[in-house]
Design a protein around this motif. Structure first.
Motif, PDB file in Angstrom:
ATOM      1  N   GLN A   1      51.184  20.867  20.918  1.00 47.82           N
ATOM      2  CA  GLN A   1      51.071  21.994  21.443  1.00 47.82           C
ATOM      3  C   GLN A   1      50.756  23.176  21.157  1.00 47.82           C
ATOM      4  O   GLN A   1      50.114  24.208  20.359  1.00 47.82           O
ATOM      5  CB  GLN A   1      51.322  22.017  22.474  1.00 47.82           C
ATOM      6  CG  GLN A   1      50.489  20.570  23.360  1.00 47.82           C
ATOM      7  CD  GLN A   1      49.347  20.880  24.293  1.00 47.82           C
ATOM      8  OE1 GLN A   1      48.731  21.989  23.934  1.00 47.82           O
ATOM      9  NE2 GLN A   1      48.632  19.829  24.007  1.00 47.82           N
ATOM     10  N   LEU A   2      51.841  24.161  20.402  1.00 47.87           N
ATOM     11  CA  LEU A   2      52.717  25.190  20.333  1.00 47.87           C
ATOM     12  C   LEU A   2      51.590  25.506  18.540  1.00 47.87           C
ATOM     13  O   LEU A   2      51.414  26.443  18.344  1.00 47.87           O
ATOM     14  CB  LEU A   2      53.898  26.085  20.126  1.00 47.87           C
ATOM     15  CG  LEU A   2      54.674  25.522  20.800  1.00 47.87           C
ATOM     16  CD1 LEU A   2      55.807  26.340  21.231  1.00 47.87           C
ATOM     17  CD2 LEU A   2      54.124  26.317  22.310  1.00 47.87           C
ATOM     18  N   SER A   3      51.155  24.186  18.059  1.00 52.50           N
ATOM     19  CA  SER A   3      50.987  24.447  16.192  1.00 52.50           C
ATOM     20  C   SER A   3      49.396  25.025  17.203  1.00 52.50           C
ATOM     21  O   SER A   3      48.736  24.971  15.756  1.00 52.50           O
ATOM     22  CB  SER A   3      51.011  23.311  15.310  1.00 52.50           C
ATOM     23  OG  SER A   3      52.502  22.806  15.547  1.00 52.50           O
ATOM     24  N   THR A   4      48.964  24.430  17.831  1.00 49.04           N
ATOM     25  CA  THR A   4      47.353  24.610  18.184  1.00 49.04           C
ATOM     26  C   THR A   4      46.720  26.446  18.064  1.00 49.04           C
ATOM     27  O   THR A   4      45.404  26.729  18.884  1.00 49.04           O
ATOM     28  CB  THR A   4      46.467  23.581  19.162  1.00 49.04           C
ATOM     29  OG1 THR A   4      47.188  24.304  19.819  1.00 49.04           O
ATOM     30  CG2 THR A   4      46.801  22.463  18.659  1.00 49.04           C
ATOM     31  N   ILE A   5      48.480  27.110  18.690  1.00 43.28           N
ATOM     32  CA  ILE A   5      47.899  28.610  18.508  1.00 43.28           C
ATOM     33  C   ILE A   5      47.653  28.925  17.453  1.00 43.28           C
ATOM     34  O   ILE A   5      48.689  29.231  16.073  1.00 43.28           O
ATOM     35  CB  ILE A   5      49.564  28.981  19.521  1.00 43.28           C
ATOM     36  CG1 ILE A   5      49.469  28.610  20.425  1.00 43.28           C
ATOM     37  CG2 ILE A   5      48.671  30.811  19.562  1.00 43.28           C
ATOM     38  CD1 ILE A   5      50.238  29.185  21.132  1.00 43.28           C
ATOM     39  N   ASP A   6      46.407  29.416  17.640  1.00 48.21           N
ATOM     40  CA  ASP A   6      45.795  30.093  16.205  1.00 48.21           C
ATOM     41  C   ASP A   6      46.179  31.289  15.223  1.00 48.21           C
ATOM     42  O   ASP A   6      46.174  31.309  13.675  1.00 48.21           O
ATOM     43  CB  ASP A   6      44.123  30.781  15.997  1.00 48.21           C
ATOM     44  CG  ASP A   6      43.009  30.239  16.884  1.00 48.21           C
ATOM     45  OD1 ASP A   6      43.506  29.027  16.290  1.00 48.21           O
ATOM     46  OD2 ASP A   6      42.608  30.391  18.251  1.00 48.21           O
ATOM     47  N   SER A   7      47.284  32.109  15.715  1.00 42.33           N
ATOM     48  CA  SER A   7      47.904  32.823  14.811  1.00 42.33           C
ATOM     49  C   SER A   7      49.076  32.585  14.436  1.00 42.33           C
ATOM     50  O   SER A   7      49.789  33.615  13.523  1.00 42.33           O
ATOM     51  CB  SER A   7      48.260  33.616  16.069  1.00 42.33           C
ATOM     52  OG  SER A   7      48.951  33.422  17.012  1.00 42.33           O
ATOM     53  N   LEU A   8      49.662  31.094  14.966  1.00 45.64           N
ATOM     54  CA  LEU A   8      50.031  31.241  13.958  1.00 45.64           C
ATOM     55  C   LEU A   8      50.478  29.545  13.670  1.00 45.64           C
ATOM     56  O   LEU A   8      50.081  28.850  13.134  1.00 45.64           O
ATOM     57  CB  LEU A   8      51.336  29.643  15.471  1.00 45.64           C
ATOM     58  CG  LEU A   8      52.133  30.388  16.324  1.00 45.64           C
ATOM     59  CD1 LEU A   8      52.949  29.679  17.764  1.00 45.64           C
ATOM     60  CD2 LEU A   8      53.300  31.630  15.776  1.00 45.64           C
ATOM     61  N   GLN A   9      51.313  29.591  12.514  1.00 45.94           N
ATOM     62  CA  GLN A   9      51.067  28.964  10.500  1.00 45.94           C
ATOM     63  C   GLN A   9      51.804  27.661  11.576  1.00 45.94           C
ATOM     64  O   GLN A   9      52.075  27.172  12.334  1.00 45.94           O
ATOM     65  CB  GLN A   9      52.243  29.236  10.098  1.00 45.94           C
ATOM     66  CG  GLN A   9      52.086  30.685   9.244  1.00 45.94           C
ATOM     67  CD  GLN A   9      52.579  31.161   8.045  1.00 45.94           C
ATOM     68  OE1 GLN A   9      53.336  31.093   7.978  1.00 45.94           O
ATOM     69  NE2 GLN A   9      51.514  31.837   6.988  1.00 45.94           N
TER      70      GLN A   9
END
Length: 346
Positions: free
Chosen positions: A241-249
């Motif tokens: 889920q957190l990987s879908t945050i646009d600003s995170l690699q």
């Protein structure tokens, strides 16, 4: 151990001598660039305390893999205080990132070794000393911590019992006895060491299981080997889920203690520390008590599990602890983390 000077027609024993003060050994160690202690090759980068303060004289070092090593020289302290000092410093250093370690190294070169010119960076010195084909990346430093206890003799059963307990729980505590010798004929002093508790990776019963040089800490390890099955499922779901945050690699799984999601500008970092029964989401930002309580209620964890703290440099750190038995809304967790990142200015 006995040492002998061998000549073509003679063999002469070299006399063992006492090193009256442990400070003498420490002072000699920090005047050198590096050493091998307890079968661990070390590059010294810092010293904790001075003789004038009367404190415990920890030495901070880095091993070949970039992990921090706390070297504690035992004198007349009780077993509990020896272990407590080493564990306390290791706990303080566990969150240190490369910039902090590099700063410590620069100070160490100037203050302890009299380096006058612009000192080399820790990246450069580490790669040169360990003869690496290419330097480690900053994020590869300090993924694990080791403790090395050095004494002329370990004769307290309690101390070694504590050491063995920690080692049974995967805390790499190495116990090393040392002896000093002097050859008066050639005016040479010698130091001999014997690791009575070797690095965990070298223990016969665990060598295939704990060898950090051969093991790759990746997605499978964080999800299937480190946690219990329920926690592994939660880790996978939350990281996804957190990987879908646009600003995170994309997440980096290759560190043993944590999974890292760096901000695209590399100015912001989100770390997921994986454990057996829980995971911890660490973010470098501040949040007031009302905000923390609201976040806890929104995602479905107890309010006490959203905590504000600081790292070893005093920088803010917000920690969210998640366990499989909490009724966590992972989608809401993802949205709350995104809000926090946005509020920090990305």
């Amino acid at each position: 151990m006995e040492l002998y000077r061998i000549e073509p027609d003679n063999m002469t024993r070299i006399s063992e001598r006492n090193l009256d003060e442990e400070e003498q050994l420490e002072n000699r160690l920090v005047r050198t660039e590096a050493a091998q202690i307890g079968d661990v090759e070390l590059l010294y980068i810092g010293r904790q305390g001075t003789i004038e303060t009367g404190g415990i004289f920890d030495i901070l070092a880095i091993d070949e893999l970039g992990n921090t090593v706390v070297v504690e020289l035992k004198r007349n302290e009780a077993p509990r205080s020896v272990i407590a000092q080493a564990l306390e410093y290791a706990s303080e250093i566990q969150d240190a990132e490369y910039d902090y370690l590099n700063s410590r190294y620069s100070s160490f070169l100037r203050e302890e070794q009299g380096y006058g010119d612009e000192p080399p960076s820790l990246l450069e010195a580490h790669a040169e000393y360990f003869d690496l084909d290419e330097p480690l990346s900053p994020r590869e430093f300090n993924t694990e911590q080791r403790l090395i206890l050095v004494a002329s003799k370990f004769d307290e059963d309690k101390l070694l019992n504590i050491v063995d307990f920690l080692r049974n729980h995967d805390v790499d505590v190495i116990a090393v006895e040392h002896s000093t010798y002097r050859d008066d004929d050639s005016d040479i002093e010698l130091l001999a060491t014997d690791a009575i508790r070797r690095p965990l990776a070298q223990e016969p019963s665990t060598a295939g299981d704990r060898d950090s040089h051969s093991r790759v800490y990746g997605r499978k390890w964080h999800i299937e080997e480190k946690p219990n099955p329920e926690t592994g499922e939660l880790i996978e779901e939350i990281v996804s889920q957190l990987s879908t945050i646009d600003s995170l690699q994309d997440p980096s799984w290759n560190q043993k203690p944590y999974v890292a999601l760096d901000h695209q500008t590399l100015q912001y970092r989100l770390i997921i520390r994986t454990q057996v029964t829980q995971l911890q989401i660490w973010m470098g930002l501040t949040c007031d008590p009302k905000g923390r309580n609201r976040i806890a209620n929104e995602i479905g964890v107890p309010e006490s599990e959203v905590e504000q703290s600081t790292n070893n440099r005093g920088d803010p750190r917000l920690v969210i602890r998640c366990k499989p038995d909490y009724d966590i809304d992972v989608s809401t967790l993802r949205n709350e983390v995104k809000k926090l990142i946005l509020s920090s200015g990305e």
